[in-house]
Design a protein around this motif. Structure first.
Motif, PDB file in Angstrom:
ATOM      1  N   ILE A 143       0.842  -1.204   0.000  1.00 36.66           N
ATOM      2  CA  ILE A 143       0.000   0.000   0.000  1.00 36.66           C
ATOM      3  C   ILE A 143       0.877   1.254   0.000  1.00 36.66           C
ATOM      4  N   GLN A 144       1.878   1.266   0.858  1.00 36.60           N
ATOM      5  CA  GLN A 144       2.785   2.419   0.909  1.00 36.60           C
ATOM      6  C   GLN A 144       3.571   2.560  -0.388  1.00 36.60           C
ATOM      7  N   ALA A 145       3.934   1.412  -0.976  1.00 38.95           N
ATOM      8  CA  ALA A 145       4.658   1.450  -2.249  1.00 38.95           C
ATOM      9  C   ALA A 145       3.800   2.079  -3.341  1.00 38.95           C
ATOM     10  N   CYS A 146       2.511   1.776  -3.322  1.00 38.62           N
ATOM     11  CA  CYS A 146       1.599   2.347  -4.319  1.00 38.62           C
ATOM     12  C   CYS A 146       1.533   3.868  -4.199  1.00 38.62           C
ATOM     13  N   HIS A 147       1.520   4.367  -2.965  1.00 38.42           N
ATOM     14  CA  HIS A 147       1.483   5.822  -2.756  1.00 38.42           C
ATOM     15  C   HIS A 147       2.754   6.470  -3.302  1.00 38.42           C
ATOM     16  N   ILE A 148       3.904   5.853  -3.036  1.00 34.25           N
ATOM     17  CA  ILE A 148       5.181   6.405  -3.505  1.00 34.25           C
ATOM     18  C   ILE A 148       5.244   6.372  -5.028  1.00 34.25           C
ATOM     19  N   PHE A 149       4.835   5.242  -5.619  1.00 32.20           N
ATOM     20  CA  PHE A 149       4.861   5.105  -7.078  1.00 32.20           C
ATOM     21  C   PHE A 149       3.939   6.134  -7.731  1.00 32.20           C
ATOM     22  N   GLU A 182       3.056   9.041  -6.807  1.00 30.28           N
ATOM     23  CA  GLU A 182       3.612  10.402  -6.801  1.00 30.28           C
ATOM     24  C   GLU A 182       4.529  10.636  -7.993  1.00 30.28           C
ATOM     25  N   LYS A 183       5.248   9.580  -8.411  1.00 23.81           N
ATOM     26  CA  LYS A 183       6.193   9.700  -9.524  1.00 23.81           C
ATOM     27  C   LYS A 183       5.545   9.417 -10.880  1.00 23.81           C
ATOM     28  N   HIS A 184       4.438   8.668 -10.852  1.00 24.34           N
ATOM     29  CA  HIS A 184       3.780   8.282 -12.106  1.00 24.34           C
ATOM     30  C   HIS A 184       2.280   8.554 -12.003  1.00 24.34           C
ATOM     31  N   PRO A 185       1.895   9.808 -11.938  1.00 24.54           N
ATOM     32  CA  PRO A 185       0.478  10.135 -11.742  1.00 24.54           C
ATOM     33  C   PRO A 185      -0.428   9.719 -12.901  1.00 24.54           C
ATOM     34  N   LYS A 186       0.151   9.477 -14.077  1.00 21.01           N
ATOM     35  CA  LYS A 186      -0.666   9.120 -15.237  1.00 21.01           C
ATOM     36  C   LYS A 186      -0.946   7.620 -15.323  1.00 21.01           C
ATOM     37  N   THR A 187      -0.338   6.847 -14.448  1.00 20.18           N
ATOM     38  CA  THR A 187      -0.606   5.405 -14.414  1.00 20.18           C
ATOM     39  C   THR A 187      -1.644   5.121 -13.347  1.00 20.18           C
ATOM     40  N   GLU A 188      -2.728   4.462 -13.757  1.00 18.93           N
ATOM     41  CA  GLU A 188      -3.783   4.105 -12.809  1.00 18.93           C
ATOM     42  C   GLU A 188      -3.427   2.789 -12.121  1.00 18.93           C
ATOM     43  N   LEU A 189      -3.558   2.749 -10.806  1.00 17.65           N
ATOM     44  CA  LEU A 189      -3.299   1.527 -10.046  1.00 17.65           C
ATOM     45  C   LEU A 189      -4.619   0.922  -9.582  1.00 17.65           C
ATOM     46  N   THR A 213       7.557  -0.085 -10.927  1.00 19.24           N
ATOM     47  CA  THR A 213       8.290   0.637 -11.971  1.00 19.24           C
ATOM     48  C   THR A 213       8.596  -0.270 -13.149  1.00 19.24           C
ATOM     49  N   LEU A 214       9.024  -1.517 -12.865  1.00 19.97           N
ATOM     50  CA  LEU A 214       9.333  -2.463 -13.936  1.00 19.97           C
ATOM     51  C   LEU A 214       8.084  -2.787 -14.748  1.00 19.97           C
ATOM     52  N   ALA A 215       6.977  -3.071 -14.078  1.00 16.80           N
ATOM     53  CA  ALA A 215       5.727  -3.379 -14.793  1.00 16.80           C
ATOM     54  C   ALA A 215       5.296  -2.199 -15.653  1.00 16.80           C
ATOM     55  N   ASN A 216       5.449  -1.003 -15.117  1.00 16.13           N
ATOM     56  CA  ASN A 216       5.083   0.207 -15.866  1.00 16.13           C
ATOM     57  C   ASN A 216       5.957   0.357 -17.108  1.00 16.13           C
ATOM     58  N   ASP A 217       7.256   0.110 -16.961  1.00 15.20           N
ATOM     59  CA  ASP A 217       8.192   0.232 -18.095  1.00 15.20           C
ATOM     60  C   ASP A 217       7.913  -0.836 -19.149  1.00 15.20           C
TER      61      ASP A 217
END
Length: 238
Positions: free
Chosen positions: A15-21, A23-30, A229-233
């Protein structure tokens, strides 16, 4: 906008990782998933660009996925202090035959070529070469490692049988490390990543036409951020 689904189990680091991610990738929906069966559905959903197991247990998910993708395998993407490599097999019920390990090695090599890296493959066994005869399991492992190395040599020139000397394989900067079986691979992963804090991006999954990253239930917040980050890339490049 890309959509990445991720499993949420007992380890709330995700959950905390999702919040951090985010912030850096606001255009990716989780999309947070809380049940095994829903995560499998997400993998099969064309509207979802990538899926991460997160902290859900692996056994049921892998079993269900293998019904759709029988040749499913995975390799943990580890990044050490000076270089990165793929480690496989890492599932405790994976890599039990020479043929399985050969397919895994080929998948790892193909993945590295796609990201513009030259495969340098290390094959491991459960003993040194001169340990042959010190028990049937050790001897069979040494024989299998020799045969596997010969099979890989037919298509890849840069492959070495290091037997049990994993430290030499790492010092030689091999970027594909094939463990004797999934149980040994899982112990290597836990020793390097969970105990010694080598950064891991999760496990890249092969034999599937989707972006699916397998992760440990015991991963840190930073580890889950790397997997996101890897999945997003990968979703970006597919």
């Amino acid at each position: 906008m890309k959509t990445i689904a991720i499993g949420v189990g007992e380890n709330e680091n995700i959950i905390q990782a999702c919040h951090i991610f985010k912030e850096k990738h606001p255009k990716t929906e989780l999309k947070l998933i809380y049940r095994d069966e829903d995560l499998v559905k997400a993998v099969l959903d064309d509207k979802i660009d990538g899926v991460i197991r997160g902290s859900l247990p692996a056994s049921n998910i892998m079993k269900e996925l293998k019904e759709h993708y029988p040749k499913l395998s995975r390799a943990t993407y580890v990044h050490g202090d000076e270089y990165e490599f793929l480690l496989s097999p890492v599932g405790i019920d994976e890599g039990n035959t020479i043929e399985e390990k050969y397919d895994i090695a080929m998948n790892c090599a193909e993945f590295l070529k796609k990201v513009d890296k030259k495969p340098k493959i290390a094959v491991l066994a459960e003993g040194r070469e001169d340990d042959f005869g010190r028990g049937s399991e050790v001897s069979n492992s040494i024989k299998d490692a020799k045969k596997l190395t010969r099979m890989i040599e037919e298509t890849h020139e840069d492959v070495t049988n290091y037997f049990i000397l994993i430290e030499k394989a790492i010092n030689d900067h091999c970027n594909v490390i094939i463990a004797p079986n999934g149980r040994v691979g899982n112990i290597i992963f836990r020793t390097l990543v969970l105990l010694s804090s080598w950064p891991s991006y999760g496990a890249v999954t092969f034999g599937i036409d989707r972006t699916y990253i397998d992760t440990s239930r015991d991963q840190s917040i930073e580890g889950y951020v790397r997997s996101l980050t890897l999945a997003n890339d990968l979703a970006e490049d597919k």
